[in-house]
Scaffold this motif. Sequence first.
Motif, mmCIF file in Angstrom:
data_model
loop_
_atom_site.group_PDB
_atom_site.id
_atom_site.type_symbol
_atom_site.label_atom_id
_atom_site.label_comp_id
_atom_site.label_asym_id
_atom_site.label_seq_id
_atom_site.Cartn_x
_atom_site.Cartn_y
_atom_site.Cartn_z
ATOM 1 N N GLY A 26 47.697 42.607 41.891
ATOM 2 C CA GLY A 26 47.070 41.300 41.684
ATOM 3 C C GLY A 26 45.810 41.336 40.876
ATOM 4 O O GLY A 26 45.480 40.374 40.198
ATOM 5 N N GLY A 27 45.002 42.414 40.989
ATOM 6 C CA GLY A 27 43.758 42.466 40.251
ATOM 7 C C GLY A 27 42.562 42.215 41.130
ATOM 8 O O GLY A 27 42.657 41.883 42.323
ATOM 9 N N CYS A 28 41.390 42.362 40.548
ATOM 10 C CA CYS A 28 40.122 42.240 41.283
ATOM 11 C C CYS A 28 39.932 40.844 41.862
ATOM 12 O O CYS A 28 39.731 40.671 43.056
ATOM 13 C CB CYS A 28 38.973 42.611 40.343
ATOM 14 N N HIS A 30 41.987 38.304 42.182
ATOM 15 C CA HIS A 30 43.057 37.915 43.101
ATOM 16 C C HIS A 30 42.850 38.571 44.466
ATOM 17 O O HIS A 30 43.039 37.942 45.519
ATOM 18 C CB HIS A 30 44.402 38.327 42.509
ATOM 19 N N ARG A 31 42.427 39.842 44.441
ATOM 20 C CA ARG A 31 42.170 40.569 45.684
ATOM 21 C C ARG A 31 40.995 39.962 46.432
ATOM 22 O O ARG A 31 40.976 39.924 47.666
ATOM 23 C CB ARG A 31 41.875 42.025 45.326
ATOM 24 N N MET A 32 39.998 39.471 45.706
ATOM 25 C CA MET A 32 38.767 38.945 46.316
ATOM 26 C C MET A 32 38.791 37.426 46.433
ATOM 27 O O MET A 32 37.735 36.794 46.565
ATOM 28 C CB MET A 32 37.580 39.378 45.460
ATOM 29 N N GLN A 33 39.991 36.820 46.394
ATOM 30 C CA GLN A 33 40.098 35.360 46.429
ATOM 31 C C GLN A 33 39.375 34.763 47.628
ATOM 32 O O GLN A 33 38.694 33.743 47.532
ATOM 33 C CB GLN A 33 41.575 34.948 46.445
ATOM 34 N N GLU A 34 39.527 35.387 48.778
ATOM 35 C CA GLU A 34 38.910 34.840 50.018
ATOM 36 C C GLU A 34 37.406 34.781 49.882
ATOM 37 O O GLU A 34 36.775 33.788 50.269
ATOM 38 C CB GLU A 34 39.323 35.712 51.202
ATOM 39 N N ARG A 473 34.987 51.457 40.945
ATOM 40 C CA ARG A 473 35.830 50.288 40.676
ATOM 41 C C ARG A 473 35.450 49.149 41.612
ATOM 42 O O ARG A 473 35.361 47.985 41.194
ATOM 43 C CB ARG A 473 37.307 50.645 40.855
ATOM 44 N N GLU A 474 35.244 49.496 42.903
ATOM 45 C CA GLU A 474 34.899 48.462 43.872
ATOM 46 C C GLU A 474 33.538 47.857 43.553
ATOM 47 O O GLU A 474 33.347 46.643 43.672
ATOM 48 C CB GLU A 474 34.904 49.059 45.285
ATOM 49 N N ALA A 475 32.608 48.723 43.136
ATOM 50 C CA ALA A 475 31.289 48.202 42.781
ATOM 51 C C ALA A 475 31.393 47.240 41.599
ATOM 52 O O ALA A 475 30.762 46.173 41.580
ATOM 53 C CB ALA A 475 30.360 49.363 42.432
ATOM 54 N N THR A 476 32.198 47.629 40.618
ATOM 55 C CA THR A 476 32.387 46.756 39.452
ATOM 56 C C THR A 476 33.030 45.443 39.859
ATOM 57 O O THR A 476 32.626 44.356 39.404
ATOM 58 C CB THR A 476 33.244 47.467 38.396
ATOM 59 N N CYS A 477 34.053 45.497 40.717
ATOM 60 C CA CYS A 477 34.739 44.282 41.135
ATOM 61 C C CYS A 477 33.815 43.382 41.945
ATOM 62 O O CYS A 477 33.792 42.163 41.766
ATOM 63 C CB CYS A 477 35.986 44.656 41.953
ATOM 64 N N GLU A 478 33.045 43.975 42.880
ATOM 65 C CA GLU A 478 32.112 43.185 43.688
ATOM 66 C C GLU A 478 31.119 42.451 42.802
ATOM 67 O O GLU A 478 30.833 41.282 42.979
ATOM 68 C CB GLU A 478 31.371 44.112 44.672
ATOM 69 N N TRP A 479 30.611 43.186 41.788
ATOM 70 C CA TRP A 479 29.639 42.550 40.879
ATOM 71 C C TRP A 479 30.313 41.439 40.068
ATOM 72 O O TRP A 479 29.720 40.390 39.816
ATOM 73 C CB TRP A 479 29.065 43.612 39.948
#
Length: 1455
Positions: A26-28, A30-34, A473-479
């Motif tokens: 799904g991607g960053c 999509h994963r962090m939709q909530e 990767r998680e740090a990049t996605c969170e930002w």
Amino acid sequence: MGSFQVAWAVLEEPAQLLHKNPYYQGGCLHRMQEKISVYRNFTAKSRVCNSNDPPEAASMGFCHASPLLDYTEIRIASQSWETNYISAWLLQIILSELLEVPTTLEMGKESSALDFYNPDADFGFGGGDFYYGEVTKAAEVKDCRKLKDEAEYQPCFHMVPEVWWGARFGSTSLRLPGAEPPMELGALGYQSFWVVKFTAQNDSSLVSYLGLQGEENRRKLAETFKRPTTWKQYCQEETTDNCAKPDDTATGPPTNEEEENFFFVPGQYNGYFRYTDKNDCDVNPNCTGFFADFPCGWASFANQQLHHLGIALESDNPLDEAGGFAGMGQIYAAANATKSNLLVYWFDLGILHQSFMGTEFEPTRVVLPEPTQECLDARIDPTKRCGKRDGTSTPEELYGDPAGTCAATTVSLKKVVGTVLYDVAFDPEIPEALWSPAYDVIHNFQISGPQLGAILQWVSRRMEADLYGLTLREATCEWAVENLDLLQSFIPESHPRVVQDEDITDHPLFMIASIFASAAVILVLVCLVVTYVKKNTKVLYYTQPEFMTLFLVGLGLAAIGAIFMVVPPSDASCGTIAWTVNLGYAVHLFPMLVRINAINNLATSGKQMQRVRLKLGHLYAVTFVGVLAVGAYLVAWTLVDPPREAFQYEVTSKDATTGDTIITAYDYCGTPSSTYSLDSAISSSGVWYFVSYAWRALVILPAGMIAFVSLRVREDMNDTRPMSFVLFVHVIVLVIAATLATFGDHRSDLMGYASLLVSIDAILSIAVYIVPKFLHSGDDFDGEPLPDVFVSTTVVLTDIVGFTAWSSVREPVHVFKFLEECYECVDSIADKYKIFKVETVGESWVGASGIPEPRIDHALCAAKFALGCMKKIPRLMKRQEIKFGPDTGDLSLRIGMHSGTVTGGFMKGKGQRFQIFGDASNYAKLMLSTGLGDHIQLSEATANELTKIGKKRWITERDRKLVTEEKGEIQTFFLTRGSLDGDYSTRECGSSFGGSDDEDELLDVSALSDSKQRWIQWNVETFKEMLKDIVARRGLPGGLPGFSGMEAPDFDLRKKGDMPLDEVVEIIELPDFDKKAARRQRETIEMVELSPLVVDQLKEFITGIAEMYNDNPFHNFAHASYVVMAVIKYMNRIKAANEIDVGNDGERFRTCTMVTIHKHTFGVASDPLTLFACVFSALIHDVNHPGVPNQQLMQENEEAGARYKSRSVAEQRSLDQSWDLLMQSRFKLLRSTICGNETELARFRQLVINSVMATDLGDSELKALRNARWEKAFAITASSTDSTTSERSSAKVSVRSSGIQETFDDEVAKGANDSQEDINRKATIVIEHLLQAADVAHMSQHWAIYRKWNERLFRECYKAYREGRAETNPADNWYKGEIGFFDFYIIPLSKKLRDCGVFGPTSDENLNYATNNRNQWEREGVSITENMLKAAEHEYRLSIGMQKQEQSVAHHLGE
């Protein structure tokens, strides 16, 4: 865990510590939709699939495909530091998740470990230097996916997200090949020497180059900075058991080759720093301490700075083999774990900085000399800092200039974008609606140093709490989630976009088109049934049911294609449309072409009343061949580039809910290679559609033109008009369809319009052509139709009196053009008065009034037609004198008419045509043959018809009755020529036939009655065309339109006291053949236009020559003009002597033909100036002729006799007087146009002298010299004369592409042994004899021409006798003298012309005419001489009487 563990976990994660990548599915976003939904209304889409995903990824829900947008995948170069990864990953998230642009990362090797969506969350390091040499690779292929199947991996990408530009190149203005100028990324960076904090605390002098440099600090540095040891080195060199027993440094030996080179492995190998010989100053005076430097592929100036500052540190380059960037991180982690001193060359934007900030191992910058521009300019080339592999580098190459030791400046990080990215994003072959936003996003993207630092600090903080749960990767996605607004700000305004299909079959256009298509199919079926039912009716019999069936079947197939055009497109329906429409029009059009061509054949042969009956075999054969050709094209189309469903995209609106821009997709029929366009004029694949239109145009347009010229055919006899209208409809439909296909915006709408056009085309074609035949089909009939009887008709015949003799002295092409113009004039008058043209035979025109429609005024119409012809044709013939020469205006029209009953019908057999038969037709022929020139002779029946309708005043009874074998004695009548004055209003015939407005201006119409003026005008036109040939051959300024001559030669070639006879030479040197000049003449002749000044001088000169001719009965300007005409005819026969069989070898064959003619005619016919000189000689040869022989002239003019030494006095005087006129200053431009230089003028004069002097038949010395030259030039044995002559006169040059040179060699070989002198001798004698033959041309022409000029010569001689200028009466010896002249001069001269071989197959014409005239004179000459004597005596007495009357009047006036 300490911070060193964090650094290691980020930089080099062991495989066993990895988690599956949570963003693969799904991607960053999509994963962090909530999380996103907590603070904003945003629905994230799953990421778009890319080339690293397996084929089943979309079906398994890991990503989604985007077949409609189908953006080109963007490849981003990844390198070997964290901030580069962050920038690349953020771009991946924006492009792949927000914009559906597939995006992957390029590592410089075949690996996807650094891809943000790598399913195993692998981690690796990209190339450090590879992108500088490979930045243009994407420009070659545009889409890097194309290289996936290459045998050897090739790096390919469109942009590099982060480049330390100034640090590497020392200049921000440098631009890499294949890339746009570097653009700001938004972050600043700095690289320098760094020492760990606890080391600096122990010795603060180490934070400045002042505490490092010099020999006094060498031992300190060597003892402080030990050298790192790999795991393998430690076990093998520092332990006795190879790490078999665990200790504080290693838990055991490395388990694989990769671990052997590690400097640190968390929990297994803490690292080890040791003294080596390089650190031992007691053993090694040049001892050094260790510092960690960049790998050789990176930009570092450390060696230059350390060497010239005298700092005893050395890196030993251990990282080139130990993992590069990862190795540096391991060394830093090992130093941290072992609390070892460490100095590194590093940059501030990195995980090391951020991970160890606030710890005792925090990097502290070493102070270096302040940077200056001089220092920066003195930097070494960082690519050469490690030296050559063979160790041959010099110190200057390794360490550079001492001035370059300063500290680095802060660097603005750049992004490098390949120029190809613009082409990829804005591909002109892709619809604008589908243009990729990648270019704009990458241009807009920026990230600052603090923003990058925040991501790295987030990693450092979170790693302390959970080593295995979070990664970079998680740090990049969170930002990215927290800064989603910032990421969206980089997106162009009209993006993101979504595609929606549009079903337009419910559109009113398609509904209307479907109705028309269905109606067309039904109409075709009904017409086919009716055709079968009514096939035996009269109309359908003549039209032929077989033709109508093909006509309808073709339209039916096209209509079926129109139905498929309005159904939802699919691959099958698109292919069906192409086949049905093209085959349908083929079946429909080719039979029409056959029928129209058959009708045109009737029209052009004057058979308008014939009904066309096509041969079914021919009809089917042509149709089959046409359909086969179109079928072959369709097969090629289907196999190579089949028509399939395609889409057109258009930006329409924004979705209010999601904010996406909606792109509406309209489907239509296209081709695989033209997914987005049906533009037949532009698209490369549109060539198939273009061919579809083109082949129809190639059939329709010629058929339409043929139909147009065939409109003269009677509509009730053949159906040209309705077929012409059908073709007109086809043309309109084709033009509209092609225009819409080329310039139409909505391709889907074009399908509807195309269907409507095809349906309307079919319906109108049936309505115009088929339906009227059904409505007027008539009753059935059995057998073949019988000829019709036309009770009330008037047959009209015309012919031209004197035509046979007139045509005998002219070229066939001129005769043809003359008749063509006359017939066209007669046809136009016939159309006005509804006269049906039956046929033309030679100069005779046959027509009838009252056919095919009976009419009570048939005689009146025929009379008006005859009067109109009698009024217009003579005027036309007067006008034609300008083109066709003197005496054309002397021809007269003769017309015969008779009224009665005729039978008309078609004569079967080859070339069948409509004919009329019966007594009326024969009677009309009798009226013509017994008529008079310039008269319209009527039979008594026609006269009675005109009398009945009140036109008796038009009729005049002929003064005597005719006695015929068929009818006995009959009374005929003449139609008064003035009857139609004021009634005939059509424009003047011939105003568009060959004559131009310029000719009308040149012609003095008021003086047309003066024959001399008409002859002057004809000569002007003739000489003007020959001057154009000279100008075109010369190819200087004369090669240009409007040429007004070059600088004129003002010299005169005559010597004082010399006479022309003295200048006669045996051999005239003609120029060599110039291929280039001859080709230039042929190619530019149509462009050449003489200046009006030159034309005016030419007219003035010819007028002057005409005025210098005396009004003799024979030796006058008319005679000179006839000689000119004869010379031109002979010259044309020379040029056409050899029949040229044209092959396919283009320019070579044309050049060979010209060379052959030159050789065959000894150069006479290939030089325009020579031809002009011959014609010029003919014009002037009898100037000021006294009308008596030279002997009498010398008695009358002793001065002239003395001047010319009693030889050829008339000829020499003509030459001198004509040349004096030409050399006058008023003719300067004319002379310069004829001769461009002294050489040409000399040759021109020599040709004129020899030619004019050759016309003196009485000078025995000249005659003997000519005969001797002839024998010398053409001497052949009597036994070989016939064979040689036959061979040469029938020579035929065959020019074929495969044998040009061979055939040419055979032709030229005949004269191969002749020297140039021999060739010029032959040319000279041919020219002289040609002028002789032209001077007496009437002797070897048609009998009527011979009689005409023979009588004029007799009158001239008799007049001289009666005036006392001749001693004997010419009548005494005229009969025998003519026979002798034939036997001893004319016939031998004709044989000579034949034997010289230059006249080819026509060489016997003169001899045949001369022989026939001689024989007829022998039979009739005595009586003819008696009649001429009576006429001449009568003429003389009349002239004497008029002279006495004039004298008497003058005497009375005097009194």
